[in-house]
Design a protein around this motif. Structure first.
Motif, PDB file in Angstrom:
ATOM      1  N   LEU A  39      -5.786   2.083  13.361  1.00 19.96           N
ATOM      2  CA  LEU A  39      -6.710   1.820  12.259  1.00 19.96           C
ATOM      3  C   LEU A  39      -6.125   0.723  11.382  1.00 19.96           C
ATOM      4  O   LEU A  39      -4.915   0.685  11.134  1.00 19.96           O
ATOM      5  CB  LEU A  39      -6.933   3.087  11.432  1.00 19.96           C
ATOM      6  N   GLU A  40      -6.977  -0.173  10.898  1.00 25.92           N
ATOM      7  CA  GLU A  40      -6.505  -1.329  10.142  1.00 25.92           C
ATOM      8  C   GLU A  40      -6.965  -1.254   8.689  1.00 25.92           C
ATOM      9  O   GLU A  40      -8.095  -0.845   8.394  1.00 25.92           O
ATOM     10  CB  GLU A  40      -7.021  -2.624  10.766  1.00 25.92           C
ATOM     11  N   PHE A  41      -6.060  -1.689   7.789  1.00 27.21           N
ATOM     12  CA  PHE A  41      -6.362  -1.710   6.360  1.00 27.21           C
ATOM     13  C   PHE A  41      -5.951  -3.070   5.791  1.00 27.21           C
ATOM     14  O   PHE A  41      -4.928  -3.634   6.177  1.00 27.21           O
ATOM     15  CB  PHE A  41      -5.601  -0.598   5.628  1.00 27.21           C
ATOM     16  N   ASP A  42      -6.786  -3.586   4.873  1.00 23.34           N
ATOM     17  CA  ASP A  42      -6.425  -4.866   4.266  1.00 23.34           C
ATOM     18  C   ASP A  42      -5.524  -4.631   3.056  1.00 23.34           C
ATOM     19  O   ASP A  42      -5.162  -3.487   2.738  1.00 23.34           O
ATOM     20  CB  ASP A  42      -7.675  -5.672   3.899  1.00 23.34           C
ATOM     21  N   GLY A  43      -5.152  -5.704   2.378  1.00 25.10           N
ATOM     22  CA  GLY A  43      -4.214  -5.606   1.278  1.00 25.10           C
ATOM     23  C   GLY A  43      -4.736  -4.835   0.087  1.00 25.10           C
ATOM     24  O   GLY A  43      -3.961  -4.435  -0.790  1.00 25.10           O
ATOM     25  N   GLU A  44      -6.047  -4.588   0.031  1.00 24.68           N
ATOM     26  CA  GLU A  44      -6.637  -3.786  -1.036  1.00 24.68           C
ATOM     27  C   GLU A  44      -6.823  -2.328  -0.619  1.00 24.68           C
ATOM     28  O   GLU A  44      -7.359  -1.527  -1.378  1.00 24.68           O
ATOM     29  CB  GLU A  44      -7.976  -4.383  -1.463  1.00 24.68           C
TER      30      GLU A  44
ATOM     31  N   LEU B 128       0.849  -1.191   0.000  1.00 22.95           N
ATOM     32  CA  LEU B 128       0.000   0.000   0.000  1.00 22.95           C
ATOM     33  C   LEU B 128       0.884   1.240   0.000  1.00 22.95           C
ATOM     34  O   LEU B 128       2.074   1.170   0.354  1.00 22.95           O
ATOM     35  CB  LEU B 128      -0.882   0.054   1.260  1.00 22.95           C
ATOM     36  N   ASP B 129       0.308   2.378  -0.394  1.00 24.89           N
ATOM     37  CA  ASP B 129       0.972   3.641  -0.091  1.00 24.89           C
ATOM     38  C   ASP B 129       1.285   3.656   1.396  1.00 24.89           C
ATOM     39  O   ASP B 129       0.463   3.213   2.220  1.00 24.89           O
ATOM     40  CB  ASP B 129       0.055   4.817  -0.415  1.00 24.89           C
ATOM     41  N   ASN B 130       2.435   4.198   1.760  1.00 24.75           N
ATOM     42  CA  ASN B 130       2.845   4.130   3.165  1.00 24.75           C
ATOM     43  C   ASN B 130       2.154   5.166   4.039  1.00 24.75           C
ATOM     44  O   ASN B 130       2.445   5.277   5.219  1.00 24.75           O
ATOM     45  CB  ASN B 130       4.372   4.305   3.266  1.00 24.75           C
ATOM     46  N   VAL B 131       1.215   5.899   3.482  1.00 23.30           N
ATOM     47  CA  VAL B 131       0.570   6.989   4.218  1.00 23.30           C
ATOM     48  C   VAL B 131      -0.813   6.564   4.691  1.00 23.30           C
ATOM     49  O   VAL B 131      -1.677   6.210   3.884  1.00 23.30           O
ATOM     50  CB  VAL B 131       0.444   8.236   3.321  1.00 23.30           C
ATOM     51  N   CYS B 132      -1.031   6.610   5.999  1.00 24.10           N
ATOM     52  CA  CYS B 132      -2.378   6.359   6.519  1.00 24.10           C
ATOM     53  C   CYS B 132      -3.297   7.495   6.069  1.00 24.10           C
ATOM     54  O   CYS B 132      -2.960   8.678   6.242  1.00 24.10           O
ATOM     55  CB  CYS B 132      -2.352   6.278   8.039  1.00 24.10           C
ATOM     56  N   PRO B 133      -4.456   7.185   5.482  1.00 23.78           N
ATOM     57  CA  PRO B 133      -5.344   8.240   4.980  1.00 23.78           C
ATOM     58  C   PRO B 133      -6.046   9.042   6.077  1.00 23.78           C
ATOM     59  O   PRO B 133      -6.799   9.972   5.768  1.00 23.78           O
ATOM     60  CB  PRO B 133      -6.352   7.468   4.129  1.00 23.78           C
ATOM     61  N   HIS B 134      -5.807   8.704   7.352  1.00 24.87           N
ATOM     62  CA  HIS B 134      -6.423   9.455   8.446  1.00 24.87           C
ATOM     63  C   HIS B 134      -5.605  10.697   8.781  1.00 24.87           C
ATOM     64  O   HIS B 134      -6.008  11.824   8.500  1.00 24.87           O
ATOM     65  CB  HIS B 134      -6.571   8.552   9.677  1.00 24.87           C
ATOM     66  N   MET B 135      -4.385  10.503   9.321  1.00 30.09           N
ATOM     67  CA  MET B 135      -3.537  11.638   9.685  1.00 30.09           C
ATOM     68  C   MET B 135      -2.108  11.474   9.165  1.00 30.09           C
ATOM     69  O   MET B 135      -1.154  11.989   9.738  1.00 30.09           O
ATOM     70  CB  MET B 135      -3.541  11.848  11.208  1.00 30.09           C
TER      71      MET B 135
ATOM     72  N   ALA C 120      -6.874   3.559   1.298  1.00 28.66           N
ATOM     73  CA  ALA C 120      -5.410   3.536   1.223  1.00 28.66           C
ATOM     74  C   ALA C 120      -5.065   2.897  -0.122  1.00 28.66           C
ATOM     75  O   ALA C 120      -5.581   1.835  -0.461  1.00 28.66           O
ATOM     76  CB  ALA C 120      -4.813   2.738   2.377  1.00 28.66           C
ATOM     77  N   LYS C 121      -4.209   3.554  -0.904  1.00 25.54           N
ATOM     78  CA  LYS C 121      -3.985   3.126  -2.286  1.00 25.54           C
ATOM     79  C   LYS C 121      -3.078   1.896  -2.349  1.00 25.54           C
ATOM     80  O   LYS C 121      -1.956   1.927  -1.858  1.00 25.54           O
ATOM     81  CB  LYS C 121      -3.363   4.265  -3.089  1.00 25.54           C
ATOM     82  N   PRO C 122      -3.554   0.802  -2.958  1.00 23.20           N
ATOM     83  CA  PRO C 122      -2.700  -0.378  -3.088  1.00 23.20           C
ATOM     84  C   PRO C 122      -1.722  -0.218  -4.248  1.00 23.20           C
ATOM     85  O   PRO C 122      -1.960   0.540  -5.189  1.00 23.20           O
ATOM     86  CB  PRO C 122      -3.701  -1.508  -3.369  1.00 23.20           C
ATOM     87  N   LEU C 123      -0.608  -0.931  -4.164  1.00 20.00           N
ATOM     88  CA  LEU C 123       0.382  -0.980  -5.230  1.00 20.00           C
ATOM     89  C   LEU C 123       0.329  -2.361  -5.858  1.00 20.00           C
ATOM     90  O   LEU C 123       0.451  -3.371  -5.161  1.00 20.00           O
ATOM     91  CB  LEU C 123       1.788  -0.726  -4.677  1.00 20.00           C
ATOM     92  N   GLU C 124       0.153  -2.414  -7.166  1.00 20.20           N
ATOM     93  CA  GLU C 124       0.081  -3.700  -7.851  1.00 20.20           C
ATOM     94  C   GLU C 124       1.453  -4.355  -7.885  1.00 20.20           C
ATOM     95  O   GLU C 124       2.449  -3.732  -8.257  1.00 20.20           O
ATOM     96  CB  GLU C 124      -0.443  -3.515  -9.276  1.00 20.20           C
ATOM     97  N   LEU C 125       1.477  -5.626  -7.502  1.00 22.06           N
ATOM     98  CA  LEU C 125       2.720  -6.394  -7.455  1.00 22.06           C
ATOM     99  C   LEU C 125       2.634  -7.589  -8.392  1.00 22.06           C
ATOM    100  O   LEU C 125       1.561  -8.122  -8.647  1.00 22.06           O
ATOM    101  CB  LEU C 125       2.992  -6.892  -6.034  1.00 22.06           C
TER     102      LEU C 125
ATOM    103  N   ASN D 205      -5.138 -10.369   8.675  1.00 22.95           N
ATOM    104  CA  ASN D 205      -4.229 -10.007   7.584  1.00 22.95           C
ATOM    105  C   ASN D 205      -4.416  -8.543   7.196  1.00 22.95           C
ATOM    106  O   ASN D 205      -4.562  -8.192   6.018  1.00 22.95           O
ATOM    107  CB  ASN D 205      -4.409 -10.906   6.358  1.00 22.95           C
ATOM    108  N   THR D 206      -4.391  -7.691   8.195  1.00 26.35           N
ATOM    109  CA  THR D 206      -4.479  -6.252   7.980  1.00 26.35           C
ATOM    110  C   THR D 206      -3.222  -5.598   8.535  1.00 26.35           C
ATOM    111  O   THR D 206      -2.506  -6.180   9.360  1.00 26.35           O
ATOM    112  CB  THR D 206      -5.707  -5.655   8.688  1.00 26.35           C
ATOM    113  N   ILE D 207      -2.972  -4.381   8.083  1.00 20.73           N
ATOM    114  CA  ILE D 207      -1.867  -3.600   8.635  1.00 20.73           C
ATOM    115  C   ILE D 207      -2.463  -2.487   9.482  1.00 20.73           C
ATOM    116  O   ILE D 207      -3.443  -1.838   9.085  1.00 20.73           O
ATOM    117  CB  ILE D 207      -0.960  -3.041   7.524  1.00 20.73           C
TER     118      ILE D 207
END
Length: 325
Positions: free
Chosen positions: A76-81, A46-53, A96-101, A67-69
Motif C-alpha cells: 500500500l502506498e502513501f504520499d507525504g501527507e 509520517l507515523d511509522n505505522v501503516c494504518p492497515h495492519m 497515515a499521520k504526517p509529522l510536520e518538519l 513520491n510515495t512510501i
C-alpha cells in the motif's frame, strides 16, 4: 511516555543522513516516525505505522515516480501527507499521520506534533558561515536519560578523564561564561600533552591539534552544543545534537564543518576528523552508560555552575509543563 521538554524544537536528522528514496526510522519521545527524501531533495515524515495492519513503513520502499512510501506487507502506498495512493490517484484525506518538519540549512527539525514553546535556533546557520560541511559522525543511541546526556555537554571537567586517551588534555581553563535565556557561550583554553607516533598514525587528525588551543562552545538549549576552534591548519565547527528517543534512550549525532587552510588536507584528513569526533561520542557514551543512579554529589569541582545552569533550565521547563497540564 510523557514527552520530554514538550514544545522544544528537536533536530532529528541532517539531509545527508537520508539516502535518496530510502526510508529512515527515527524515534522521538517514544514515538516512531519514518523519514524520506525524494530526488528533488524534499523531505517527508509520517507515523511509522501503516494504518492497515500496523506494519513499519520504514521497512518498505519509496516509489520514485509517485513520491510515495510503500508498506512492506501489502505494498500500500502513501504520499507525504499520509494519503492513500490507489489506482493512479490519492484520496482527499490523510489516514497515515504526517509529522510536520522544518528544514533549515539541510537540518531537519520538528516539534514532534506539539505546540512550540521556543523557536528553532539559528545557531548552526550563524556559526557555519564560511565553512564547508564535512559530514555526520557519531550517530548513536545512548542508553541513558536525556538529562544525563545533556549534562555531560555542559560538564567541562570530564575531558581530562573521559577523553584523556584521545586528546591527552591535561588542563582546561574556563576564560568566560555568558548566558542569556536558552543560549549560553563558554570560552576555554585547552592544554595537551604530546601524542605518541602510534596515536598519530592511528588518527592523523591529531596532527592538526596544537599543544594549546582556544575553544568556543555555544549552546541552544536543549538540543545543540557547538564547539569551535581555529588552528594554523583548520577552522573547525562541531555541532553535537541530542534528542530524546525514550525515557532511557537518547539519540546523538555530530555535524562537522571545516575550512582547511590547505585544500589538500580536506582530502587527507576528512575521514580522520570524522573518526576522531566519533571516538569522542563513543567515549561519552561509555561514561554515561556506566553511571550508577544519580545521587547528591559530595564533591564540587570548578565551573560546575555551568552544568547546574543547564539542569535548572531543564527543571524549570519540566515544572512549567506539569503546571500547564
Amino acid at each position: 511516555m510523557n514527552p520530554i521538554l514538550p514544545g522544544a524544537p528537536w533536530l532529528i536528522a541532517h539531509k545527508s543522513m537520508l539516502a535518496a528514496n530510502k526510508p529512515l526510522k527515527i524515534t522521538l519521545n517514544g514515538h516512531d516516525y519514518v523519514l524520506w527524501q525524494n530526488q528533488k531533495g524534499e523531505v517527508f515524515a509520517l507515523d511509522n505505522v501503516c494504518p492497515h495492519m500496523q506494519a513499519p513503513l520504514s521497512d518498505g520502499w519509496i516509489c520514485k515516480d509517485r513520491n510515495t512510501i510503500a508498506c512492506p506487507f501489502h505494498a500500500l502506498e502513501f504520499d507525504g501527507e499520509g494519503r492513500l495512493y490507489r489506482e493512479g490517484k490519492t484520496n482527499g484525506h490523510a489516514i497515515a499521520k504526517p509529522l510536520e518538519l522544518i528544514v533549515v540549512d539541510d537540518c531537519i527539525w520538528t516539534y514532534g506534533g506539539l505546540k512550540p514553546k521556543i523557536p528553532v535556533p539559528n545557531l548552526i546557520s550563524k556559526l557555519k558561515t564560511g565553512l564547508n560541511f564535512l559530514g555526520v559522525a557519531g550517530i548513536k543511541s545512548i542508553k541513558g536519560s536525556f538529562l544525563d546526556n545533556l549534562l555531560i555537554n555542559y560538564d567541562y571537567n570530564h575531558q581530562n578523564g573521559t577523553h584523556r586517551e584521545l586528546f591527552k588534555i591535561k588542563a582546561n581553563h574556563i576564560v568566560s561564561f555568558e548566558r542569556d535565556g536558552y543560549w549560553a557561550r563558554v570560552i576555554q583554553e585547552l592544554y595537551r600533552d604530546d601524542n605518541t607516533l602510534s596515536e598519530i598514525l592511528s588518527n592523523p587528525a591529531l596532527t592538526i591539534a596544537p599543544k594549546m588551543y582556544k575553544g568556543t562552545l555555544e549552546y541552544a538549549f536543549p538540543s545543540l552544543t557547538t564547539f569551535q576552534t581555529q588552528t594554523p591548519a583548520v577552522e573547525l565547527l562541531q555541532t553535537h545534537v541530542l534528542y530524546p528517543e525514550t525515557e532511557n534512550s537518547t539519540k546523538t549525532f555530530v555535524l562537522v564543518y571545516t575550512k582547511m587552510k590547505f585544500p589538500v588536507l580536506n582530502l587527507l584528513l576528512k575521514n580522520s576528523v570524522l573518526k576522531a569526533v566519533a571516538t569522542v561520542v563513543e567515549q561519552d557514551t561509555t561514561a554515561i552508560e556506566n553511571l550508577y543512579p544519580r545521587d547528591k554529589a559530595k564533591i564540587r569541582l570548578p565551573h560546575e555552575e555551568i552544568m547546574f545552569y543547564a539542569e535548572s533550565l531543564y527543571r524549570d521547563w519540566e515544572m512549567a509543563s506539569v503546571t500547564n497540564v
